[in-house]
Design a protein around this motif. Structure first.
Motif, PDB file in Angstrom:
ATOM      1  N   ALA A 234       0.902  -1.238   0.111  1.00 27.38           N
ATOM      2  CA  ALA A 234       0.118   0.139  -0.074  1.00 27.38           C
ATOM      3  C   ALA A 234       0.959   1.153  -0.031  1.00 27.38           C
ATOM      4  O   ALA A 234       0.615   2.311  -0.786  1.00 27.38           O
ATOM      5  CB  ALA A 234      -0.851   0.266   1.219  1.00 27.38           C
ATOM      6  N   ASP A 235       1.828   1.026   0.608  1.00 24.81           N
ATOM      7  CA  ASP A 235       2.934   2.404   0.789  1.00 24.81           C
ATOM      8  C   ASP A 235       3.249   2.660  -0.459  1.00 24.81           C
ATOM      9  O   ASP A 235       3.595   4.001  -0.770  1.00 24.81           O
ATOM     10  CB  ASP A 235       3.696   2.185   1.839  1.00 24.81           C
ATOM     11  CG  ASP A 235       4.960   3.483   2.273  1.00 24.81           C
ATOM     12  OD1 ASP A 235       4.168   4.548   2.457  1.00 24.81           O
ATOM     13  OD2 ASP A 235       5.945   3.194   1.929  1.00 24.81           O
ATOM     14  N   ILE A 236       3.719   1.640  -1.035  1.00 25.06           N
ATOM     15  CA  ILE A 236       4.566   1.763  -2.583  1.00 25.06           C
ATOM     16  C   ILE A 236       3.672   2.262  -3.521  1.00 25.06           C
ATOM     17  O   ILE A 236       4.008   3.162  -4.215  1.00 25.06           O
ATOM     18  CB  ILE A 236       5.054   0.300  -2.940  1.00 25.06           C
ATOM     19  CG1 ILE A 236       6.057  -0.075  -2.081  1.00 25.06           C
ATOM     20  CG2 ILE A 236       5.433   0.358  -4.478  1.00 25.06           C
ATOM     21  CD1 ILE A 236       6.651  -1.530  -2.447  1.00 25.06           C
ATOM     22  N   ILE A 237       2.584   1.965  -3.364  1.00 23.92           N
ATOM     23  CA  ILE A 237       1.403   2.539  -4.523  1.00 23.92           C
ATOM     24  C   ILE A 237       1.056   3.731  -4.223  1.00 23.92           C
ATOM     25  O   ILE A 237       1.125   4.860  -4.907  1.00 23.92           O
ATOM     26  CB  ILE A 237      -0.021   1.673  -4.416  1.00 23.92           C
ATOM     27  CG1 ILE A 237       0.373   0.185  -4.907  1.00 23.92           C
ATOM     28  CG2 ILE A 237      -1.024   2.211  -5.189  1.00 23.92           C
ATOM     29  CD1 ILE A 237      -0.670  -0.799  -4.573  1.00 23.92           C
ATOM     30  N   ASN A 238       0.875   4.215  -2.840  1.00 24.71           N
ATOM     31  CA  ASN A 238       0.577   5.587  -2.451  1.00 24.71           C
ATOM     32  C   ASN A 238       1.679   6.552  -2.824  1.00 24.71           C
ATOM     33  O   ASN A 238       1.254   7.656  -3.391  1.00 24.71           O
ATOM     34  CB  ASN A 238       0.205   5.487  -0.761  1.00 24.71           C
ATOM     35  CG  ASN A 238      -1.261   4.669  -0.676  1.00 24.71           C
ATOM     36  OD1 ASN A 238      -1.991   4.823  -1.620  1.00 24.71           O
ATOM     37  ND2 ASN A 238      -1.145   4.278   0.510  1.00 24.71           N
ATOM     38  N   GLN A 239       2.839   6.152  -2.403  1.00 21.60           N
ATOM     39  CA  GLN A 239       4.050   7.145  -2.810  1.00 21.60           C
ATOM     40  C   GLN A 239       4.097   7.262  -4.291  1.00 21.60           C
ATOM     41  O   GLN A 239       4.574   8.311  -4.784  1.00 21.60           O
ATOM     42  CB  GLN A 239       5.169   6.279  -2.378  1.00 21.60           C
ATOM     43  CG  GLN A 239       5.371   6.591  -0.665  1.00 21.60           C
ATOM     44  CD  GLN A 239       6.673   6.210  -0.136  1.00 21.60           C
ATOM     45  OE1 GLN A 239       7.712   6.412  -0.803  1.00 21.60           O
ATOM     46  NE2 GLN A 239       6.881   5.424   1.053  1.00 21.60           N
TER      47      GLN A 239
END
Length: 468
Positions: A234-239
């Motif tokens: 989720a963090d990779i996608i959001n960034q």
């Protein structure tokens, strides 16, 4: 009784799985896979170690190309016997083998055109290893088997396929060889999956064997917790979305793509990532996802619950399946951030190369690897940190963010491999560690020796062992 096993693939490397078993009366192969590491691909072209017509049977553990992808060449070279595999594996192999043949043809044509343009002369002619038509010639030989049902392979050999929990239809194979009331049991793990993962049931255990052949893809490590990996995803996608880039995911069409859809569906439904376009740009993955929908009997409890509630883990708002080449090319013109899932998983061919070429030099984009990258593959070069890569005949600087999430792997880690081995209630005469690079082989050998005290080795390519 005379029993010999020869290791013709996946011996101190990861792809090209092929094991030749010979008794006084029978000669068979367990798996017949394609080598995908660049430095080993010449082995795909070599004559088979025994005449194909001399084989009595071929048993296939699952439909990944590194386990079944050399079947068309075997049949083209003279094999005309039965190919035993589960029903789901047969359905998926019909798709994956035809696709592999098509890719072989396309790659040969592309290389020929490029070499002519560059005025290059090569040692080998640009011809396909086999064609889609060669692949289709394999299908009439398929003999489907059910899990946990003993079948007769020959007068002296029976086989039982057990759920391996790796991919849809995958199996561990138990062979019983009997002569003059004397019996030996050989267990082939195939590729093993992890416990408590989405969609598939947990691997079955086998309780007795004289000899064990076990994979070791991740025999040197422990996967991170899946829930932590989901937060990282989720963090990779959001960034990446915040930067205005794309998330490009090289993914195997079988299992990995379906697992990703399951997890992305969950993250979207829990509002942990925005509702953005998700493209599955792989005709083979699209076809295989349809097969998943048609076999709910293979689902685990959680996935069965989804279906009973009238929903599907493989359908959600914003998901687009791009079958046609024109639709694939249209993704390149997308202006908003999106997630692109495309094959192949090791970047050795297929549509992923086009998306890599379009994104790998963009600092705002992320290339996310969720599966094992064999030595010598384009995917391995990228994950190893090279600064420049050659894609479709051109060189591109690597400026994109490169990430790996190994927790999503369909391969068991070291603790899970040991868990499977604990199912055996006897002390085997020998354990053969295969389907892993040398470091993984040795780490798993050490773990098996420390845990069980069993005699364990990692055979080399073409090694032959007497088992009686």
């Amino acid at each position: 009784m005379s029993i010999k096993i020869q290791f013709l693939g996946a011996a101190q490397n990861v792809t090209g799985s092929r094991y030749l078993l010979q008794t006084d009366h029978t000669r068979l192969l367990v798996d017949c896979g394609l080598y995908q590491e660049r430095h080993l691909q010449n082995r795909n072209w070599q004559p088979f170690d025994v005449p194909p017509e001399s084989l009595n049977a071929v048993l296939v553990s699952h439909a990944h190309i590194d386990h079944c992808g050399l079947l068309p060449k075997l049949v083209k070279d003279g094999y005309n016997g039965p190919v035993y595999l589960t029903a789901a594996t047969a359905e998926i192999a019909r798709i994956s083998l035809a696709d592999a043949g098509k890719i072989q043809e396309e790659d040969a044509a592309f290389k020929k055109t490029r070499h002519e343009r560059e005025g290059r002369k090569t040692q080998y002619p640009e011809i396909p290893l086999y064609t889609a038509e060669d692949a289709r010639a394999v299908f009439p030989l398929f003999k489907t088997v059910a899990y946990n049902r003993k079948i007769t392979i020959s007068p002296d050999i029976t086989a039982t396929f057990h759920n391996a929990g790796h991919v849809f239809g995958s199996a561990s194979i138990e062979l019983k060889i009997t002569e003059n009331n004397h019996q030996k049991v050989i267990a082939f793990s195939g590729d093993l999956g992890n416990w408590d993962r989405p969609i598939l049931k947990n691997p079955d255990l086998i309780n007795q064997a004289d000899y064990i052949v076990i994979e070791s893809t991740y025999g040197d490590r422990t996967h991170e917790d899946i829930n932590e990996a989901l937060l990282k995803l989720a963090d990779i996608i959001n960034q990446t979305v915040k930067l205005g880039g794309n998330v490009v995911i090289p993914s195997f069409a079988l299992e990995r793509t379906q697992d990703l859809l399951f997890f992305l569906n969950r993250l979207i439904s829990e509002s942990k990532i925005p509702r953005l376009k998700v493209f599955v740009d792989s005709p083979m993955a699209i076809s295989i996802t349809k097969i998943f929908k048609e076999h709910p009997e293979l689902y685990d409890r959680e996935t069965t619950g989804w279906v009973k509630n009238g929903s599907s883990p493989f359908e959600f708002e914003g998901l687009h399946f791009t079958n046609k080449a024109a639709d694939s090319e249209a993704i390149l013109a997308e202006k908003d951030s999106c997630i692109i899932i495309a094959g192949s998983g090791m970047c050795t061919g297929g549509r992923i190369k086009r998306h890599l070429a379009s994104n790998i030099s963009r600092p705002e984009s992320t290339i996310l690897f969720v599966g094992f990258q064999a030595t010598g593959t384009l995917g391995r070069l990228i994950t190893d940190g090279v600064k420049e890569v050659r894609i479709l005949g051109q060189y591109y600087p690597v400026h994109a963010r490169i990430e790996e999430l190994r927790a999503f792997s369909a391969h068991a880690d070291q603790p899970t491999l040991l868990r499977w081995l604990k199912g055996f209630k006897n002390r085997p005469e020998q354990v053969f560690v295969t389907h892993g690079e040398p470091k993984s082989n040795q780490m798993l050998i050490n773990a098996i020796t420390d845990t069980f005290g069993w005699e364990t080795i990692a055979p080399a390519y073409q090694d032959e062992c007497q088992l009686d």
